[in-house]
Design an enzyme around this catalytic site. Structure first.
Site, PDB file in Angstrom:
ATOM      1  N   GLN A  78      53.286   8.848  23.714  1.00 27.46           N
ATOM      2  CA  GLN A  78      52.132   9.306  24.613  1.00 27.46           C
ATOM      3  C   GLN A  78      52.465  10.007  25.589  1.00 27.46           C
ATOM      4  OE1 GLN A  78      49.045   6.197  25.856  1.00 27.46           O
ATOM      5  NE2 GLN A  78      50.066   4.644  24.478  1.00 27.46           N
ATOM      6  N   SER A 119      50.012   9.528  31.439  1.00 29.69           N
ATOM      7  CA  SER A 119      49.867   9.198  32.482  1.00 29.69           C
ATOM      8  C   SER A 119      51.125  10.258  33.537  1.00 29.69           C
ATOM      9  CB  SER A 119      50.772   7.971  33.158  1.00 29.69           C
ATOM     10  OG  SER A 119      49.249   6.663  33.024  1.00 29.69           O
ATOM     11  N   SER A 152      54.959   5.641  26.482  1.00 34.11           N
ATOM     12  CA  SER A 152      55.803   4.472  25.273  1.00 34.11           C
ATOM     13  C   SER A 152      55.806   4.768  24.410  1.00 34.11           C
ATOM     14  CB  SER A 152      54.296   4.071  25.397  1.00 34.11           C
ATOM     15  OG  SER A 152      52.901   4.199  24.421  1.00 34.11           O
ATOM     16  N   GLU A 157      41.580   4.221  21.566  1.00 34.20           N
ATOM     17  CA  GLU A 157      42.679   3.022  22.000  1.00 34.20           C
ATOM     18  C   GLU A 157      42.144   1.966  22.784  1.00 34.20           C
ATOM     19  OE1 GLU A 157      46.457   3.478  25.056  1.00 34.20           O
ATOM     20  OE2 GLU A 157      44.871   4.383  25.896  1.00 34.20           O
TER      21      GLU A 157
END
Length: 376
Positions: free
Chosen positions: A123, A126, A158, A241
């Protein structure tokens, strides 16, 4: 809510149980180089037997299974003690996004390799100053011949330490308002201009990483959806998610069953009895809630902001369940790494996938229709 399990689904569940009993391995942590490689092999074995992505079409290594059958498979997967899915970012988040917004070419190119574990995805959401508030991101993408040049920094990514590719949002219209002018990209983590910096966890293993993009070229064919419309695409990823795929009930049902067995084996004092029962009830309630979601989707519904309710529930259930296990163990918890590691990971649940504060704002504004808080 439809709680009936038809004959075909029951047979599907039994086949999965039998196969898993004969094939589930014991693997090292996926947050090590050795463990990551071993998990890739497991993903390939699952795909070969068409257990990797059971709800996907057969041409993408699936079984065309219903959502109910997928839930049943997940219950059997966790009950068998099977390892975590190193491919979960791809198959549970990016995959559904490609089915909803991707082109046929993108699906044909990306999904088979994803299902086989040949391409593991990280991912890239962020940022240092835009965590759960994704719309505040500052990373940019600038038009160039045949594609885009990506620049900026992503953090808490992650699987990024060992992953092959990443997906996320970049700002392509710098003057647009917060939720506008964003574009959804897929990027190669081996490309020129990409730097991946591992972030060690409490256990010293790099489960996360920072990703730095320095004018990284991404071709047009790796844009999902229309340029500038990335927020709408990203909500498909986020809703999956939070609301259905990333944390299936099977994970908590298996943990609750282990907790009950632990309590019985330790002959723990009555002071923990009610908490053990509450954890088991919570796991069962989450299972039933998810059956309701599946019934609604089967009737043509969609995942929406109610996924935030789901996210709040399962993230706190995970913490409570593991805290109870540690209290049952008492001092012996120091010699039980499984429950301790599970507890440490559960503490991240109220943060990743959108913090509790973000989820409560979404519930208040989009479900309860409360007035938005004035921004200072």
């Amino acid at each position: 809510m439809d709680l009936d399990i038809d004959e075909a689904s029951a047979a599907f569940r039994d086949e999965a149980r039998e196969w898993l009993a004969a094939h589930v391995p014991s693997l090292p942590s996926m947050d090590t180089a050795e463990g990551f490689a071993a998990h890739r092999e497991w993903e390939a074995e699952l795909a070969e037997a068409r257990w990797s992505v059971v709800s996907w079409p057969r041409e993408y290594h699936g079984r065309d299974a219903s959502l109910l059958q997928w839930l049943l498979f997940e219950e059997e997967y966790y009950a068998a003690g099977a390892p975590g899915r190193v491919s979960q970012n791809g198959i549970f988040m990016l995959g559904p996004t490609l089915f909803a917004h991707g082109t046929p070419e993108q699906r044909d190119r990306i999904l088979p390799a994803m299902a086989r574990g040949e391409q593991v995805w990280a991912q890239a959401w962020s940022e240092p100053e835009a965590g759960s508030d994704i719309a505040a991101l500052r990373s940019t993408a600038v038009r160039t011949d045949g594609g885009w040049l990506l620049s900026g920094a992503k953090t808490w990514s992650s699987r990024a330490t060992f992953a092959d590719r990443a997906f996320g949002l970049f700002r392509t219209e710098p003057d647009a308002q917060r939720h506008h002018g964003l574009t959804y990209f897929m990027a190669d983590l081996r490309a020129d201009g990409v730097t991946v910096r591992p972030i060690p966890q409490l256990d010293g293993e790099p489960g996360f990483a920072e990703i730095f993009f320095d004018s990284v070229f991404v071709p047009d064919e790796d844009v999902i959806g229309e340029p500038g419309q990335g927020w709408r695409v990203a909500m498909t990823t986020a809703n999956n998610e939070r609301g259905l795929s990333l944390r299936s009930p099977g994970r908590f049902l298996a943990s609750a069953a282990r907790l009950v067995d632990l309590w019985r084996s330790y002959g723990s004092p009555p002071s923990t009895q009610d908490r053990v029962a509450d954890a088991w009830i919570g796991a069962r309630a989450y299972q039933l809630y998810t059956f309701g979601t599946v019934s609604r989707l089967a009737d043509g519904g969609e995942l929406g902001p109610e996924s935030s309710v789901n996210k709040l529930f399962w993230s706190h259930l995970d913490v409570t369940l593991h805290e109870t296990a540690l209290d049952v163990l008492g001092a012996a918890a120091e010699t039980d790494p499984d429950w301790v590691d599970g507890y440490l990971f559960s503490l991240a649940g109220p943060i990743y996938g959108g913090t509790d504060q973000i989820q409560r704002n979404t519930i208040a504004e989009r479900l309860l229709k409360l007035p938005r808080e004035a921004r200072r």
